[in-house]
Design a protein around this motif. Structure first.
Motif, short mmCIF file in Angstrom:
data_model
loop_
_atom_site.label_atom_id
_atom_site.label_comp_id
_atom_site.label_asym_id
_atom_site.label_seq_id
_atom_site.Cartn_x
_atom_site.Cartn_y
_atom_site.Cartn_z
N PHE A 17 -43.90 5.15 36.84
CA PHE A 17 -44.28 4.49 35.59
C PHE A 17 -45.65 3.81 35.75
CE2 PHE A 17 -44.49 1.11 32.49
CZ PHE A 17 -43.94 1.69 31.34
N ASN A 18 -45.83 3.11 36.90
CA ASN A 18 -47.10 2.41 37.16
C ASN A 18 -48.27 3.38 37.24
OD1 ASN A 18 -45.50 0.16 37.24
ND2 ASN A 18 -45.77 -0.27 39.42
N ALA A 33 -35.36 3.60 33.28
CA ALA A 33 -36.76 3.73 32.88
C ALA A 33 -36.91 4.37 31.49
CB ALA A 33 -37.53 4.56 33.91
N GLN A 34 -35.82 4.86 30.93
CA GLN A 34 -35.94 5.65 29.70
C GLN A 34 -36.46 4.86 28.50
OE1 GLN A 34 -32.17 7.70 29.36
NE2 GLN A 34 -32.69 9.13 31.01
N VAL A 35 -36.00 3.62 28.31
CA VAL A 35 -36.48 2.81 27.17
C VAL A 35 -37.96 2.46 27.33
CG1 VAL A 35 -36.20 0.65 25.91
CG2 VAL A 35 -34.18 1.95 26.57
N VAL A 85 -40.17 4.00 29.05
CA VAL A 85 -40.92 5.25 28.95
C VAL A 85 -41.06 5.68 27.49
CG1 VAL A 85 -40.80 7.75 29.42
CG2 VAL A 85 -40.50 6.11 31.29
N PHE A 86 -39.96 5.55 26.71
CA PHE A 86 -40.01 5.92 25.29
C PHE A 86 -41.09 5.12 24.57
CE2 PHE A 86 -38.58 4.90 20.93
CZ PHE A 86 -38.63 6.17 20.38
N LEU A 87 -41.13 3.80 24.83
CA LEU A 87 -42.13 2.93 24.19
C LEU A 87 -43.54 3.30 24.64
CD1 LEU A 87 -40.23 -0.47 24.53
CD2 LEU A 87 -40.56 0.83 22.43
N ALA A 88 -43.69 3.58 25.94
CA ALA A 88 -45.02 3.94 26.47
C ALA A 88 -45.50 5.27 25.87
CB ALA A 88 -44.96 4.05 28.00
N LEU A 89 -44.56 6.21 25.70
CA LEU A 89 -44.92 7.51 25.13
C LEU A 89 -45.28 7.40 23.64
CD1 LEU A 89 -42.36 9.91 26.86
CD2 LEU A 89 -44.81 9.80 27.26
N CYS A 90 -44.58 6.50 22.92
CA CYS A 90 -44.92 6.25 21.51
C CYS A 90 -46.36 5.73 21.41
CB CYS A 90 -43.98 5.22 20.90
SG CYS A 90 -42.32 5.86 20.62
N LYS A 91 -46.67 4.78 22.27
CA LYS A 91 -48.01 4.19 22.31
C LYS A 91 -49.05 5.27 22.67
CE LYS A 91 -50.54 0.96 25.14
NZ LYS A 91 -50.39 0.43 26.47
N LEU A 92 -48.68 6.08 23.66
CA LEU A 92 -49.57 7.14 24.13
C LEU A 92 -49.82 8.16 23.01
CD1 LEU A 92 -50.83 7.56 26.96
CD2 LEU A 92 -49.05 9.22 27.42
N GLY A 93 -48.75 8.49 22.26
CA GLY A 93 -48.87 9.43 21.14
C GLY A 93 -49.80 8.89 20.06
N LEU A 94 -49.70 7.58 19.81
CA LEU A 94 -50.56 6.93 18.82
C LEU A 94 -52.03 6.99 19.25
CD1 LEU A 94 -50.50 5.25 16.16
CD2 LEU A 94 -50.33 3.21 17.59
N ILE A 95 -52.25 6.66 20.55
CA ILE A 95 -53.63 6.70 21.09
C ILE A 95 -54.19 8.12 20.99
CG2 ILE A 95 -54.99 6.49 23.24
CD1 ILE A 95 -52.99 4.19 24.00
N TYR A 96 -53.35 9.10 21.34
CA TYR A 96 -53.79 10.51 21.33
C TYR A 96 -54.15 10.94 19.90
CZ TYR A 96 -53.75 15.55 22.17
OH TYR A 96 -54.10 16.86 22.26
N THR A 97 -53.32 10.52 18.92
CA THR A 97 -53.56 10.86 17.50
C THR A 97 -54.87 10.24 17.01
OG1 THR A 97 -51.17 10.91 17.16
CG2 THR A 97 -52.54 10.86 15.19
N LEU A 98 -55.06 8.95 17.31
CA LEU A 98 -56.29 8.25 16.90
C LEU A 98 -57.52 8.90 17.52
CD1 LEU A 98 -55.07 4.53 17.13
CD2 LEU A 98 -55.68 5.76 15.04
N GLN A 99 -57.38 9.28 18.79
CA GLN A 99 -58.51 9.91 19.49
C GLN A 99 -58.82 11.27 18.86
OE1 GLN A 99 -58.06 9.66 23.77
NE2 GLN A 99 -59.74 11.05 24.13
#
Length: 484
Positions: free
Chosen positions: A422-423, A455-457, A459-473
């Motif tokens: 995760f880190n 780690a699943q919860v 990770v889910f939150l981190a992936l949501c954030k990552l998806g948002l960043i990817y979409t904005l980019q």
């Protein structure tokens, strides 16, 4: 005669002084007073006390009541070892094994550890060695109740009751003698009883011992082998150990080191101390196996850590639970010098929590970092992650993202730690100490979720954030290309 009495009294006086000095050092039954303990150890060391020399080595190694000096520590430890102090030998074994304050030398470590292991193995009775309770303070905080099963009040009272009944080893010997008496009567009166005794592995192993050593029956190696084989087939550890010994020494069978190795390995899986000892001897001498100094040292180290001094682990834990943090810390510090990984991580944990008053605040994190480093070198995953954290946040050292990445990567690759994965995902996401790469970040987050359900919860939150960043980019890149 008067001279003899004088030396007897002097020796008795010295032993009493040693006990008082150690009690002051650890806060056992006396108020902890490191300065007073140091003064007593210095006087005793001049009189040639190996215990005092070892204690002074410890004080200089840990920087307790004196300025830390690894060179002085080594001198005192060496004098203690030359005087026959087993704790000093164990400390030197660990130092040479890990290259702590001395050049790393497997052969030197082997010499010291083997000497201590010989003594520990000779002290082992029929019980197979004492069980060592290794309680991690960090695990107890993160998983409350994980160790409470052993420490329930009624169980402690049960142990006290057993202790008050007398010497446990003596009881074991009395039981063994009783068994032999019953066995002799059975042989004399009715072979039916023998058949009953042969129905379970404990009885079979006991019969094997009786025939092997001629206790109440004539020595008969063939029958001893037969009963040990029956006990071993049912997974009884003493049967496995004795079979290994018979094949190793060629008693009643043709000497066969491969068979000896097989049965010692089986007995070691059940944790029998003599199985570890015999395996260590085989690896040290290259008997029946390729000689391996490293394997021999690790096995001998395991034997040494089951010596009588291991009881200090529980004493230290007791001090910690009673709120005597400094007393617990000093005890764990000595055990960590002896190479106990659990003591090293407990020292680091106490310092990390800033629970100790014995060291100044600016010493706390550098000392914790040192002990996390030693625990990590012995394969403790959490310690490896802590090293990453200390370099990431700059605890006890400068902020160093590159070094943090190295530690997280080691924990991820060698121990499959979800936290480390995760880190690494986060560091790839932010480009900290490593190339920014959203795809690799996602990969590490996914790996963390697979490695642990906990780690699943996150990770889910981190992936949501990552998806948002990817979409904005993506939208930003689209706007730029549209403008052109």
């Amino acid at each position: 005669e008067h001279v003899h009495c004088f030396f007897q009294n002097k020796k008795g006086h010295q032993k009493a002084m040693e006990k008082v000095a150690y009690a002051m050092l650890f806060g056992d039954y006396l108020n902890q007073n490191v300065t007073k303990a140091k003064e007593m150890f210095e006087k005793l060391a001049i009189e040639g006390s190996p215990k005092a020399q070892t204690a002074l080595g410890f004080l200089y190694a840990a920087g307790l009541g004196v300025n830390s000096s690894q060179a002085k520590a080594l001198v005192y430890y060496t004098f203690g070892a030359l005087g026959g102090n087993l704790v000093a030998h164990m400390i030197l074994g660990y130092r040479y094994w890990g290259g702590v304050g001395v050049p790393q030398s497997c052969e030197s470590a082997l010499t010291h550890y083997r000497l201590v292991a010989n003594q520990v193995a000779s002290d082992v009775s029929l019980t197979g060695g004492s069980a060592v309770q290794r309680i991690r303070l960090l695990d107890e905080v993160e998983n409350p109740g994980s160790t409470s099963g052993m420490l329930e009040e009624d169980l402690i009272q049960y142990y006290q009751f057993l202790a008050e009944k007398g010497d446990v080893q003596a009881q074991v010997k009395r039981l063994a003698m009783s068994f032999i008496v019953v066995l002799c009567l059975a042989v004399f009166f009715n072979k039916y009883y023998l058949r009953r005794a042969t129905g379970n592995p404990v009885g079979q192993s006991g019969l094997g011992m009786a025939y092997l050593y001629g206790r109440g029956v004539p020595v008969n190696y063939e029958l001893a082998l037969k009963y040990f084989q029956k006990a071993a087939e049912q997974g009884w550890v003493d049967g496995q150990l004795q079979l290994g010994t018979m094949y190793y020494n060629g008693i009643g069978v043709k000497r066969d080191y491969k068979q000896a190795l097989k049965f010692f390995n089986l007995a070691s899986q059940a944790g029998h101390i003599l199985a570890f000892y015999n395996l260590a001897q085989m690896h040290a001498t290259g008997t029946g196996v390729m000689r391996s100094c490293h394997t021999a040292v690790e096995l001998f180290k395991n034997v040494c850590e089951r010596g009588r001094w291991s009881e200090r682990l529980m004493t230290a834990y007791g001090s910690f639970k009673e709120g005597e943090t400094d007393a617990a810390l000093v005890q764990y510090l000595l055990l960590s010098e002896q190479g106990y990984e659990v003591a090293q991580s407990n020292v680091a944990f106490i310092l990390d929590q800033k629970g100790a008053k014995i060291f100044t605040e600016n010493e706390t994190y550098p000392r914790a970092l040192l002990h996390w480093t030693r625990a990590a070198a012995q394969g403790y995953t959490v310690a490896r992650i802590k090293l990453g954290d200390y370099h990431f946040y700059g605890y006890g050292t400068d902020v160093d993202y590159e070094t943090a990445v190295i530690h997280y990567r080691l924990a991820s690759e060698q121990q499959h730690s979800a936290q480390a994965m995760f880190n690494l995902g986060y560091m790839h996401e932010k480009g900290l100490g490593i190339k920014q790469d959203i795809h690799l970040a996602k990969r590490f987050y996914d790996m963390a979720a697979e490695a642990s359900p906990d780690a699943q919860v996150p990770v889910f939150l981190a992936l949501c954030k990552l998806g948002l960043i990817y979409t904005l980019q993506y939208l930003q890149d689209l706007n730029v290309s549209t403008c052109f």
